[in-house]
Design a protein around this motif. Structure first.
Motif, PDB file in Angstrom:
ATOM      1  N   ASP A 117       5.596 -20.449 -38.287  1.00 21.31           N
ATOM      2  CA  ASP A 117       4.890 -19.507 -37.380  1.00 21.31           C
ATOM      3  C   ASP A 117       4.513 -18.513 -37.958  1.00 21.31           C
ATOM      4  N   VAL A 174       0.258 -15.483 -40.014  1.00 19.34           N
ATOM      5  CA  VAL A 174       0.639 -14.051 -40.416  1.00 19.34           C
ATOM      6  C   VAL A 174       0.234 -13.828 -42.056  1.00 19.34           C
ATOM      7  N   LYS A 191       1.232  -6.896 -35.618  1.00 19.41           N
ATOM      8  CA  LYS A 191       1.454  -7.194 -34.291  1.00 19.41           C
ATOM      9  C   LYS A 191       1.875  -8.890 -34.181  1.00 19.41           C
ATOM     10  N   ALA A 192       1.086  -9.617 -35.062  1.00 18.71           N
ATOM     11  CA  ALA A 192       1.294 -10.919 -35.159  1.00 18.71           C
ATOM     12  C   ALA A 192       2.627 -11.257 -35.801  1.00 18.71           C
ATOM     13  N   LEU A 207       5.305  -9.109 -35.463  1.00 21.83           N
ATOM     14  CA  LEU A 207       6.589  -8.719 -34.452  1.00 21.83           C
ATOM     15  C   LEU A 207       6.414  -9.994 -33.671  1.00 21.83           C
ATOM     16  N   LYS A 208       5.158 -10.846 -33.280  1.00 28.20           N
ATOM     17  CA  LYS A 208       5.385 -11.543 -32.119  1.00 28.20           C
ATOM     18  C   LYS A 208       6.075 -12.861 -32.620  1.00 28.20           C
ATOM     19  N   VAL A 209       5.784 -13.234 -33.935  1.00 23.08           N
ATOM     20  CA  VAL A 209       6.617 -14.325 -34.353  1.00 23.08           C
ATOM     21  C   VAL A 209       8.072 -14.026 -34.317  1.00 23.08           C
ATOM     22  N   GLU A 220      10.037 -11.919 -32.450  1.00 24.86           N
ATOM     23  CA  GLU A 220      10.360 -11.789 -31.230  1.00 24.86           C
ATOM     24  C   GLU A 220      10.531 -13.121 -30.604  1.00 24.86           C
ATOM     25  N   SER A 221       9.521 -14.267 -30.965  1.00 25.24           N
ATOM     26  CA  SER A 221       9.810 -15.440 -30.453  1.00 25.24           C
ATOM     27  C   SER A 221      10.840 -16.241 -31.261  1.00 25.24           C
ATOM     28  N   ASN A 222      11.492 -15.603 -32.163  1.00 29.35           N
ATOM     29  CA  ASN A 222      12.572 -16.328 -32.716  1.00 29.35           C
ATOM     30  C   ASN A 222      13.981 -15.309 -32.843  1.00 29.35           C
ATOM     31  N   LYS A 246      14.790  -8.650 -32.068  1.00 31.18           N
ATOM     32  CA  LYS A 246      14.233  -7.476 -31.185  1.00 31.18           C
ATOM     33  C   LYS A 246      14.342  -6.211 -32.091  1.00 31.18           C
TER      34      LYS A 246
END
Length: 177
Positions: free
Chosen positions: A80, A84, A111-112, A114-116, A118-120, A123
């Motif tokens: 993932d 990035v 942002k990409a 942080l998205k990775v 958060e998906s793992n 927070k």
């Protein structure tokens, strides 16, 4: 005169022969039982050795599977993160003096990332404006602030992180006095 001893002797020999025959029969039966017991013990020993070997093989398989799981536990996360890394690499390859474009590219890459994260299960903890929570925040300093209630986070100096409901790093904060 008759010899009485001779008439009694054949009867005694017959009694002795019958006792020997019974003894021989008992010994034969015991020998058969012993042979059966030895065969049963040998069979049980064979079963025991097979079971031990099977348990050892299963232990080795489980250890191998555990080693594989540890070795590749981060595979999903790292795959993932590859986009990035590609974004950062592409941004570094571009030579521009346009600071706004560079900032925009860094913002998109962040942002990409942080998205990775958060998906793992990661927070971010950014508690500015919230009440101070010593379980999630680390107070660095206190300031007088008439705009905030006492014990409220005025500023977040460093973002904290929680991984799957477990504190990874507390947020470093400034709180109102």
């Amino acid at each position: 005169m008759q010899n009485t001893e001779s008439t009694g002797a054949p009867g005694a020999e017959d009694g002795l022969s019958a006792a020997e025959a019974a003894l021989n029969a008992d010994m034969e039966a015991l020998s058969q039982q012993l042979a059966q017991a030895e065969a049963a013990v040998a069979e049980m020993r064979d079963v025991l050795l097979r079971e031990r070997a099977e348990l050892e093989n299963q232990r080795r398989r489980l250890q191998r599977d555990l080693d594989q799981a540890r070795k590749f536990a981060n595979e999903r996360l790292l795959s993932d993160l590859l986009p990035v890394c590609d974004g950062l690499e592409g941004g570094l390859a571009v030579e521009t003096s346009d600071l706004a474009a560079m900032r925009q590219g860094m913002d998109l890459t962040f942002k990409a990332l942080l998205k990775v994260a958060e998906s793992n299960g990661l927070k971010a903890v950014r508690p500015t404006g919230e009440p101070f929570n010593p379980e999630l925040h680390q107070a660095v300093s206190m300031i007088d602030s008439p705009a905030h209630k006492s014990g409220t986070v005025v500023n977040t100096l460093q973002t904290g992180y929680v991984l799957n409901e477990r504190l990874l790093r507390p947020a470093m904060v400034v709180i109102a006095n």
